[in-house]
Design a protein around this motif. Sequence first.
Motif, PDB file in Angstrom:
ATOM      1  N   ALA A  40       0.753  -1.275  -0.018  1.00  0.00           N
ATOM      2  CA  ALA A  40      -0.172   0.050  -0.160  1.00  0.00           C
ATOM      3  C   ALA A  40       1.068   1.444   0.282  1.00  0.00           C
ATOM      4  O   ALA A  40       0.811   1.928  -0.869  1.00  0.00           O
ATOM      5  CB  ALA A  40      -0.750  -0.166   1.033  1.00  0.00           C
ATOM      6  N   SER A  41       2.016   1.170   1.057  1.00  0.00           N
ATOM      7  CA  SER A  41       3.529   2.407   0.670  1.00  0.00           C
ATOM      8  C   SER A  41       3.914   2.534  -0.972  1.00  0.00           C
ATOM      9  O   SER A  41       3.928   3.869  -1.155  1.00  0.00           O
ATOM     10  CB  SER A  41       4.289   1.826   1.931  1.00  0.00           C
ATOM     11  N   MET A  42       3.768   1.657  -0.834  1.00  0.00           N
ATOM     12  CA  MET A  42       4.301   1.842  -2.964  1.00  0.00           C
ATOM     13  C   MET A  42       3.100   2.211  -4.026  1.00  0.00           C
ATOM     14  O   MET A  42       4.163   3.292  -4.845  1.00  0.00           O
ATOM     15  CB  MET A  42       5.022   0.316  -2.705  1.00  0.00           C
ATOM     16  N   LYS A  43       1.986   1.630  -3.382  1.00  0.00           N
ATOM     17  CA  LYS A  43       0.819   2.409  -4.403  1.00  0.00           C
ATOM     18  C   LYS A  43       0.588   3.466  -4.082  1.00  0.00           C
ATOM     19  O   LYS A  43       0.769   4.394  -5.490  1.00  0.00           O
ATOM     20  CB  LYS A  43      -0.277   1.310  -4.039  1.00  0.00           C
ATOM     21  N   VAL A  44       0.669   4.199  -3.221  1.00  0.00           N
ATOM     22  CA  VAL A  44       0.070   5.508  -2.940  1.00  0.00           C
ATOM     23  C   VAL A  44       1.455   6.909  -3.164  1.00  0.00           C
ATOM     24  O   VAL A  44       1.215   7.647  -3.326  1.00  0.00           O
ATOM     25  CB  VAL A  44      -0.232   5.995  -1.464  1.00  0.00           C
ATOM     26  N   THR A  45       2.571   5.798  -2.392  1.00  0.00           N
ATOM     27  CA  THR A  45       3.868   6.893  -3.135  1.00  0.00           C
ATOM     28  C   THR A  45       4.316   6.597  -4.477  1.00  0.00           C
ATOM     29  O   THR A  45       5.463   7.499  -5.469  1.00  0.00           O
ATOM     30  CB  THR A  45       5.171   6.308  -1.895  1.00  0.00           C
ATOM     31  N   GLN A  77       5.514   3.783  -6.315  1.00  0.00           N
ATOM     32  CA  GLN A  77       6.193   3.367  -6.580  1.00  0.00           C
ATOM     33  C   GLN A  77       6.098   2.823  -7.639  1.00  0.00           C
ATOM     34  O   GLN A  77       7.395   1.641  -8.252  1.00  0.00           O
ATOM     35  CB  GLN A  77       7.018   3.351  -4.938  1.00  0.00           C
ATOM     36  N   ILE A  78       4.838   1.961  -7.406  1.00  0.00           N
ATOM     37  CA  ILE A  78       4.816   0.671  -8.745  1.00  0.00           C
ATOM     38  C   ILE A  78       4.784   1.268  -9.872  1.00  0.00           C
ATOM     39  O   ILE A  78       4.394   0.928 -10.779  1.00  0.00           O
ATOM     40  CB  ILE A  78       3.406   0.440  -7.886  1.00  0.00           C
ATOM     41  N   ASP A  79       3.951   2.271 -10.341  1.00  0.00           N
ATOM     42  CA  ASP A  79       4.051   2.860 -11.268  1.00  0.00           C
ATOM     43  C   ASP A  79       5.589   2.978 -11.597  1.00  0.00           C
ATOM     44  O   ASP A  79       5.835   3.225 -13.202  1.00  0.00           O
ATOM     45  CB  ASP A  79       3.088   4.435 -11.109  1.00  0.00           C
ATOM     46  N   ALA A  80       6.336   3.770 -10.999  1.00  0.00           N
ATOM     47  CA  ALA A  80       7.663   3.795 -11.238  1.00  0.00           C
ATOM     48  C   ALA A  80       8.116   2.237 -11.671  1.00  0.00           C
ATOM     49  O   ALA A  80       8.829   2.619 -12.491  1.00  0.00           O
ATOM     50  CB  ALA A  80       8.191   4.233 -10.096  1.00  0.00           C
ATOM     51  N   MET A  81       8.379   1.397 -11.280  1.00  0.00           N
ATOM     52  CA  MET A  81       8.048   0.439 -11.430  1.00  0.00           C
ATOM     53  C   MET A  81       8.213   0.007 -13.094  1.00  0.00           C
ATOM     54  O   MET A  81       8.863  -0.546 -13.787  1.00  0.00           O
ATOM     55  CB  MET A  81       8.017  -0.766 -10.569  1.00  0.00           C
ATOM     56  N   GLU A  82       6.648   0.005 -13.303  1.00  0.00           N
ATOM     57  CA  GLU A  82       6.218  -0.489 -14.536  1.00  0.00           C
ATOM     58  C   GLU A  82       6.922   0.812 -15.911  1.00  0.00           C
ATOM     59  O   GLU A  82       7.289   0.619 -16.333  1.00  0.00           O
ATOM     60  CB  GLU A  82       4.626   0.214 -14.670  1.00  0.00           C
ATOM     61  N   VAL A  83       7.015   1.964 -15.457  1.00  0.00           N
ATOM     62  CA  VAL A  83       7.770   2.885 -16.577  1.00  0.00           C
ATOM     63  C   VAL A  83       9.687   2.333 -16.712  1.00  0.00           C
ATOM     64  O   VAL A  83       9.907   2.609 -18.114  1.00  0.00           O
ATOM     65  CB  VAL A  83       8.129   4.597 -15.816  1.00  0.00           C
ATOM     66  N   SER A  84       9.182   1.831 -15.824  1.00  0.00           N
ATOM     67  CA  SER A  84      11.278   0.706 -15.712  1.00  0.00           C
ATOM     68  C   SER A  84      11.462  -0.354 -16.131  1.00  0.00           C
ATOM     69  O   SER A  84      12.370  -1.433 -15.989  1.00  0.00           O
ATOM     70  CB  SER A  84      11.788   0.422 -14.277  1.00  0.00           C
ATOM     71  N   ALA A  85      10.043  -0.682 -17.387  1.00  0.00           N
ATOM     72  CA  ALA A  85      10.501  -2.573 -18.076  1.00  0.00           C
ATOM     73  C   ALA A  85       9.674  -3.196 -16.935  1.00  0.00           C
ATOM     74  O   ALA A  85      10.490  -3.714 -17.320  1.00  0.00           O
ATOM     75  CB  ALA A  85      10.743  -2.020 -18.897  1.00  0.00           C
ATOM     76  N   ILE A  86       9.802  -3.266 -15.733  1.00  0.00           N
ATOM     77  CA  ILE A  86       9.429  -4.316 -14.855  1.00  0.00           C
ATOM     78  C   ILE A  86       8.360  -4.120 -14.355  1.00  0.00           C
ATOM     79  O   ILE A  86       7.279  -3.462 -13.788  1.00  0.00           O
ATOM     80  CB  ILE A  86      10.266  -3.697 -13.227  1.00  0.00           C
ATOM     81  N   GLN A 104      -5.284  -6.265  -1.078  1.00  0.00           N
ATOM     82  CA  GLN A 104      -5.706  -4.400  -0.106  1.00  0.00           C
ATOM     83  C   GLN A 104      -3.979  -4.201  -0.471  1.00  0.00           C
ATOM     84  O   GLN A 104      -4.736  -2.696  -0.473  1.00  0.00           O
ATOM     85  CB  GLN A 104      -5.312  -5.668   1.018  1.00  0.00           C
ATOM     86  N   GLY A 105      -3.654  -4.125  -0.670  1.00  0.00           N
ATOM     87  CA  GLY A 105      -1.921  -3.625  -1.018  1.00  0.00           C
ATOM     88  C   GLY A 105      -1.637  -2.831  -2.201  1.00  0.00           C
ATOM     89  O   GLY A 105      -1.732  -1.677  -2.230  1.00  0.00           O
ATOM     90  N   TYR A 106      -2.042  -4.257  -2.783  1.00  0.00           N
ATOM     91  CA  TYR A 106      -2.073  -3.049  -4.478  1.00  0.00           C
ATOM     92  C   TYR A 106      -2.847  -2.394  -5.201  1.00  0.00           C
ATOM     93  O   TYR A 106      -2.525  -1.565  -5.631  1.00  0.00           O
ATOM     94  CB  TYR A 106      -1.547  -5.349  -5.394  1.00  0.00           C
ATOM     95  N   ASN A 107      -3.851  -2.206  -4.361  1.00  0.00           N
ATOM     96  CA  ASN A 107      -4.963  -1.554  -4.618  1.00  0.00           C
ATOM     97  C   ASN A 107      -5.527  -0.887  -3.859  1.00  0.00           C
ATOM     98  O   ASN A 107      -6.274  -0.025  -3.595  1.00  0.00           O
ATOM     99  CB  ASN A 107      -6.555  -2.507  -5.207  1.00  0.00           C
TER     100      ASN A 107
END
Length: 263
Positions: free
Chosen positions: A124-129, A131-140, A222-225
């Motif tokens: 959840a902390s990675m989602k709201v900050t 970081q998950i979107d940044a991983m997608e941009v980095s082709a991960i 719950q965390g991912y969404n």
Amino acid sequence: MESNDQPEKPVISKGLDTFFISVHDIFRFISRFLREVLRPPLEVKEFIRQCFMVGYKSLALISLTGFITGLVFTKQSRPSLAEFGATSWLPSLISIAVIRALAPLVTALICAGKVGSGIGAELASMKVTEQIDAMEVSAINPFKYLVVTRIMACTVCLPLLMAYTALVGMMGSFLDIHLNEQTSLTAFFAKAMDDISFLDLFASLFKSIVFGFTIGLVSCYQGYNATQGTTGVGKAANTSVVVSMFLIFIEEVIIVQVVNSIR
């Protein structure tokens, strides 16, 4: 000129619409997991790290809880059996209770509180900050790296932790029986295993696998969404624990009913 910003009318009702949308999202989440888990490349290093976090980091709490569970259950059972002069049945009684029910359930509830809340809060902390979107941009692939590895780690580690809990619980029981009846370790385990069947072992193993998958799936979902900024972090952690425990109790009742019908 009429405004087009009118709120959409619910198809059934607002509450039922939200419920069915949530069910749809959950099934999409599960189906995506099933696709990603078999698709290379495998995130082996992250999977091993998650196994360390789920398994090794839980050993201290599991050891203490399992040992005390076996010790206290034996102390509580002795007076009832002593009334009938049947204290010799204690090893069999404890082994049946621990292996059939207590070990899988205690392990799952501890991991739901410790591991589930941790996974929910971390994702959840990675989602709201973002970081998950940044991983997608980095082709991960963030779903494969974050979600698949955690669900698999919970599914693999829970059976191992369950077996360890059963062993520690039996050792706690042995300590109490040895101090009162001077029973040897060999005689204790020989008596304890007399009434344990292959079905009991298989059912406990199956339950722990189901419980582990449930904890990992609920916590990651719950965390991912997570939404609502930093408030969503606490909400995701709390909801992960509550929903996981609720589903664990329901699964326990269903599996016990099925096993009893087979027995």
